[in-house]
Design a protein around this motif. Structure first.
Motif, PDB file in Angstrom:
ATOM      1  N   GLY A 263       0.811  -1.206   0.000  1.00 57.32           N
ATOM      2  CA  GLY A 263       0.000   0.000   0.000  1.00 57.32           C
ATOM      3  C   GLY A 263       0.846   1.258   0.000  1.00 57.32           C
ATOM      4  N   ARG A 264       0.157   2.409  -0.033  1.00 56.32           N
ATOM      5  CA  ARG A 264       0.843   3.688  -0.054  1.00 56.32           C
ATOM      6  C   ARG A 264       1.422   4.005   1.331  1.00 56.32           C
ATOM      7  N   THR A 265       2.583   4.634   1.334  1.00 53.71           N
ATOM      8  CA  THR A 265       3.250   4.970   2.594  1.00 53.71           C
ATOM      9  C   THR A 265       2.350   5.827   3.479  1.00 53.71           C
ATOM     10  N   GLU A 266       1.680   6.818   2.880  1.00 54.99           N
ATOM     11  CA  GLU A 266       0.827   7.706   3.659  1.00 54.99           C
ATOM     12  C   GLU A 266      -0.353   6.952   4.265  1.00 54.99           C
ATOM     13  N   ASP A 267      -0.929   6.030   3.486  1.00 55.39           N
ATOM     14  CA  ASP A 267      -2.064   5.254   3.994  1.00 55.39           C
ATOM     15  C   ASP A 267      -1.626   4.334   5.131  1.00 55.39           C
ATOM     16  N   ASN A 268      -0.462   3.744   4.991  1.00 57.92           N
ATOM     17  CA  ASN A 268       0.034   2.847   6.043  1.00 57.92           C
ATOM     18  C   ASN A 268       0.330   3.604   7.329  1.00 57.92           C
ATOM     19  N   ARG A 269       0.839   4.795   7.187  1.00 56.83           N
ATOM     20  CA  ARG A 269       1.095   5.615   8.384  1.00 56.83           C
ATOM     21  C   ARG A 269      -0.223   5.896   9.103  1.00 56.83           C
ATOM     22  N   GLU A 270      -1.233   6.282   8.360  1.00 54.72           N
ATOM     23  CA  GLU A 270      -2.527   6.594   8.966  1.00 54.72           C
ATOM     24  C   GLU A 270      -3.156   5.352   9.584  1.00 54.72           C
ATOM     25  N   LEU A 271      -3.037   4.215   8.904  1.00 51.18           N
ATOM     26  CA  LEU A 271      -3.616   2.977   9.439  1.00 51.18           C
ATOM     27  C   LEU A 271      -2.911   2.556  10.725  1.00 51.18           C
ATOM     28  N   SER A 272      -1.592   2.647  10.739  1.00 45.97           N
ATOM     29  CA  SER A 272      -0.855   2.260  11.956  1.00 45.97           C
ATOM     30  C   SER A 272      -1.191   3.188  13.117  1.00 45.97           C
ATOM     31  N   LEU A 273      -1.423   4.458  12.817  1.00 41.23           N
ATOM     32  CA  LEU A 273      -1.785   5.416  13.862  1.00 41.23           C
ATOM     33  C   LEU A 273      -3.150   5.064  14.461  1.00 41.23           C
ATOM     34  N   LYS A 274      -4.107   4.737  13.612  1.00 38.51           N
ATOM     35  CA  LYS A 274      -5.440   4.387  14.094  1.00 38.51           C
ATOM     36  C   LYS A 274      -5.412   3.089  14.900  1.00 38.51           C
ATOM     37  N   ARG A 275      -4.637   2.120  14.446  1.00 46.25           N
ATOM     38  CA  ARG A 275      -4.559   0.856  15.179  1.00 46.25           C
ATOM     39  C   ARG A 275      -3.879   1.049  16.535  1.00 46.25           C
TER      40      ARG A 275
END
Length: 341
Positions: A263-275
């Motif tokens: 996936g996109r780096t920005e999306d992964n950052r946001e997903l990891s933050l939410k998790r």
């Protein structure tokens, strides 16, 4: 860091004239910038008609003051001066009742007005495995009081280290002997050669909590009901560690989220933050009393280096760290902005 003034009151120690029983002079010769100035104190012991102080400072500045008072009164002559060391010379003239001939007392003394004493400790100068710490002072160093405490409650070192007036900026070092446990708290109180001091408290301590990873649904950050047992087990491990080590310091829990490179780096950052937020919130809702913080690092801090777009389970992970201050992170891709759930 704190800076404290240690007043130094010094009798001038010059030959005293016959009228010295009527008046006495002492000196507060050292002061901290912003907290006061060096001060000459004129103590009136017996009746006088008044006195006059005339001084010349080593940079040519003159000081003149007239005063008086009843026996038991102390007059303070503030010596306004720039930061640094100065020498004063002059005289004190005393007038007596009944027309008696005035008396003169010679004065000669040194003063210091010091700016804030600065102590610098860089992160790389705290070598816990090597049992040593380096730092610098902004003025010549006299000594340092050091206390090193372990997470077992034991003291690895408590005492003074003499630096014998080492020049300002000299790398200074303290060491301690091995002791049971991990270093939790290092307290330094460093003195310059004028007896001013400044201090710092360091907490180079953190504990990683082993745990079973929560499996999230693809692209989701809510904790599946079937995975809550893993978090309950982690909560138990966290509380056990808090009970064990919380006797020695105020602790915090930090939750770090990570993803793989799919996936996109920005999306992964946001997903990891939410998790990470979901995990931190779960621990908070379970009743954890200590402060809880979280941050997401996405794919930027992998446990297993992989090419882009690699579904590596070892990188879909969280970290639970107990620490006193913000934890020290190896290879952090950016400075964390710790958030509370």
């Amino acid at each position: 860091m704190s800076v404290r003034l240690l007043p130094l009151v010094v009798l001038l120690g010059l030959p005293l004239p016959a009228f010295a029983e009527a008046i006495r002079v002492s000196l507060e010769g050292k002061a901290a910038l912003g907290e006061g100035v060096p001060t000459l104190l004129v103590h009136i012991e017996e009746p006088i008609d008044g006195f006059e102080v005339k001084l010349k400072r080593s940079d040519g500045k003159t000081v003149e003051l007239k005063g008086g008072g009843k026996p038991g009164v102390t007059r303070r002559v503030a010596l306004e001066q720039p930061e640094g060391k100065f020498h004063y010379e002059g005289e004190l003239t005393v007038r007596f009742p009944g027309g008696a001939e005035p008396g003169t007392m010679p004065l000669a003394f040194d003063t210091e007005l010091n700016g804030p004493l600065k102590l610098e400790v860089r992160p790389e100068d705290v070598d816990v495995p090597g049992r040593k710490l380096r730092f610098t002072l902004s003025r010549p160093a006299a000594k340092t009081e050091v206390t090193v405490k372990m997470d077992t409650g034991k003291t690895a070192f408590a005492g003074d280290v003499d630096f014998k007036g080492a020049p300002a900026g000299t790398p200074l070092e303290v060491k301690w002997l091995p002791a049971e446990g991990k270093v939790m708290h290092i307290r330094l109180r460093a003195y310059d050669t004028s007896d001013f001091y400044t201090g710092v408290d360091l907490y180079p301590w953190q504990v990683d909590i082993p745990h079973e990873e929560v499996t999230f649904a693809s692209g989701r950050s809510d904790v599946p009901p079937a995975e809550r047992g893993k978090l309950d087990a982690s909560y138990k491990s966290i509380t056990e560690a808090l009970n064990k080590y919380g006797r020695w310091a105020s602790l915090r829990l930090y939750v770090l989220g990570h993803t793989d490179t799919v996936g996109r780096t920005e999306d992964n950052r946001e997903l990891s933050l939410k998790r990470a937020k979901s995990l931190a919130s779960y621990f908070r809702q379970r009743g954890l009393k200590v402060p809880v913080f979280y941050e997401g690092f996405g794919e930027q801090s992998p446990a297993v280096p992989t090419p882009d777009e690699t579904a590596e389970a070892g990188n879909r992970r969280a970290e639970y760290i107990i620490a006193v201050e913000d934890p020290s992170l190896t290879n952090a891709p950016f400075t964390p902005r710790w958030r509370k759930p």
